[in-house]
Design an enzyme around this catalytic site. Sequence first.
Site, short mmCIF file in Angstrom:
data_model
loop_
_atom_site.label_atom_id
_atom_site.label_comp_id
_atom_site.label_asym_id
_atom_site.label_seq_id
_atom_site.Cartn_x
_atom_site.Cartn_y
_atom_site.Cartn_z
N ASP A 279 0.87 -1.17 0.00
CA ASP A 279 0.00 0.00 0.00
C ASP A 279 0.92 1.23 0.00
O ASP A 279 2.15 1.13 0.08
CB ASP A 279 -0.97 -0.01 1.19
C1 BGC Z 1 -5.04 3.27 0.17
C2 BGC Z 1 -5.20 2.23 -0.91
C3 BGC Z 1 -5.00 2.85 -2.27
C4 BGC Z 1 -3.65 3.51 -2.30
C5 BGC Z 1 -3.29 4.14 -3.63
C6 BGC Z 1 -3.77 4.09 0.01
O1 BGC Z 1 -3.74 5.18 0.87
O2 BGC Z 1 -5.03 2.62 1.42
O3 BGC Z 1 -6.47 1.65 -0.81
O4 BGC Z 1 -5.11 1.86 -3.26
O5 BGC Z 1 -3.62 4.53 -1.32
O6 BGC Z 1 -4.03 5.26 -3.88
#
Ligand code: BGC
Length: 746
Positions: A279
């Site tokens: 993530d």
């Molecule tokens: C979120 C994810 C997301 C990623 C990319 C993160 O802050 O937890 O769900 O896919 O950002 O935008």
Amino acid sequence: MSRKYLTQAWCVLLVTGISLSCMAQKTIPSYHQEIESLMSKMSVEDKIGQLIQENGDQGHDGSIKAGQVGSVLNVVNPQAIHRMQQLAVDSSELGIPLIFARDVIHGFKTIFPIPLGMAASFNPDLVQQSAAIAAEEAASVGVRWTFSPMVDVSRDPRWGRVAETFGEDPYLHARMGTAMVRGYQGEKLSDKTSIAACAKHFAAYGAAIGGRDYNTVELPENVLRDVYLPPFKACVDAGIASFMPSFNEINGVPSSGSAFLLDQVLQKEWGFNGVVVSDWESVIQLQTHGFTDSEKESAYQSFMAGTHMEMNSKAYANKLRELINEGRISMEKLDDAVRRILRMKFELGLFDDPYTHTADFPPMLNDHNKALAKAVATESIVLLKNEKNILPLTGFKGKIAVVGPLADSPHDQLGTWIFDGDKADAITPLTSLRDLFGSKNVNYAAGMAFSRSLDKDLFPEAIEAAKNSDVILVFIGEESILSGESHCRADLGLPGIQEEFIRQLAETGKPMVAVVMAGRPLTFESVFDTFDAVLYTWHLGTMAGPAIADIVSGKVSPSGKLPITFPRHVGQVPIYYSYKNSGKPASDATWERLYEIPPEAPQLSIGNTNHYLDYGFEPWFPFGFGLSYSTFEYSDINIQDPEVSMGDSIVISAHLKNTGSVKATEVVQLYVRDLVGSRTRPVRELKGFQRITLEAGERKKVVFRIHTSELGFHNLDMEYVTEPGAFKAWIGGSSGADLGIDFSVN
Ligand code: BGC
């Protein structure tokens, strides 16, 4: 090796590769020869480059040309994507194409209801079609990878990301999550309209203590395996291309560094052969968690656990070479990660044609896409109350007051995570109701500028509109920004001064219908009596207006069911339908009411049960609940063989009759309880559902077939077992269904 040579070689080999790519995971990995041939040309730096995911279209040209970038997220301009892809393909030594990723969560340009709303439709077919549309629109600009579906079971409406979930139930999550995987990935990934899906956030992100985003998760392994992991396993079985570990720690180990989750469960037990992308900066956050003491150790722990690609932060770029030189990370391990990423690119056809030909795609937001968005939105609406059948307003001739902060709020109806959705495309309820009933019959006044407003200046205008009307439609709830990532709430009530606004409207004495837009269950029991009817509509997306108008006018009868339990008060959270009975279960008879206990009553330990003095033991609305403009009667529950042999199927049926006067759809639900277990079992678990449409007066037999293996759980030895013994099944229109039948598994 020159790019031309590589392209020719791939073209020849692609013939075999394409057919392999159609095969499910766990078969011989596809594109084996192409990948090995390419890998043999790659330096360690080239390989590490494939593990790097950069953000945006600025500042990466040099590293793309140097082969130091494998993927880019958050670029959606087709020209920018083309330019960056050209740099990778034409100007880097090996010409390996980039893969462009984006959070396409509930639509790209055509926005569908938030996932929690879509879950209320209990219609995986429509959800699959919505994901296929999202994929086609995203692919039309060059995005070939989405970070969706999110299959985080959550039993905590305080958590802002509950809006992105399919609610509280593992079975519903698995059905909806796999529908999305099929929709995104299509028949085969190499189709130009397919995009790779990503199951996130692995795992138990929705179990954050206190419903506060990113918070610690403490969870026994059996609960993790029985409740939180099954939707992820279902996504693997559906052939999902990628996974994303969660931000949270579980029992002291952050997921991005969890060898248990990523290596043991995902790779070894489930045989997942796709890509694990971290993530956002979750690799370097291992240090913030206090799990590592440096960027280098974060890179080591995360990579060794099984995170193949790093999103945005630079620990892999900065430290993997050193770790390989030191022999702490083997070439074998590095090669495994690189192979997975290359395989995903091959399967997407990026080596065949890395460019997107936007003109070949149908326009975004076309009529088909909008019609589907309207259909999903319509089926997501849940009718919570309809006294004296005030709804629908079929053929209504009087004046309608349309009031409230969310009646004409195009931005808010789109909901959270709509990076590419545009409020200019959203049709609001006000617009649709004016179209439907005629502008002169609609008296509109917002009454409040936005849901959190504390300003009463606009009240009088709305009260006046109400007085001049025959019925009030009040659009209340939450703006979209009050749910979503890190947007958690400790109070689930209507924000701002909405309750006061509602009370003043009620004083007009006019019949009042509430239309609630929200990213989570809200608690508003104290004003519930002021409404004659209540429609719970989540954030329904682009077509919220037309969908709500169809329901209000009675063109369609509501069929949505709650995918999550609604508490009466936030203090009841977590509250969910599949709880355990306990040794002292509460009942109406045993509930000691707070204000009925005499002063200085002596403490007793006899007859106590597990309730709250003030809020009892029951939720406001149970999971699976939702009314219709018609009524349904369940009868004749039957089981083909009440003594089922282990390994056989169980066939359970009941009759459903539409006892009302209009055609309507009912979500028929099957629940099962394992009455005695070596570990205690929940009082009910959802095991099946079907949407059944019946004409007025029509009757139909609804049959469910489940296998005994679907009745299992993780025992004290952490083995998944179905234990022989007594069970009970219920069929009905909510988790409170009372039409049950006993059976045994022997
Ligand atoms: C979120 C994810 C997301 C990623 C990319 C993160 O802050 O937890 O769900 O896919 O950002 O935008």
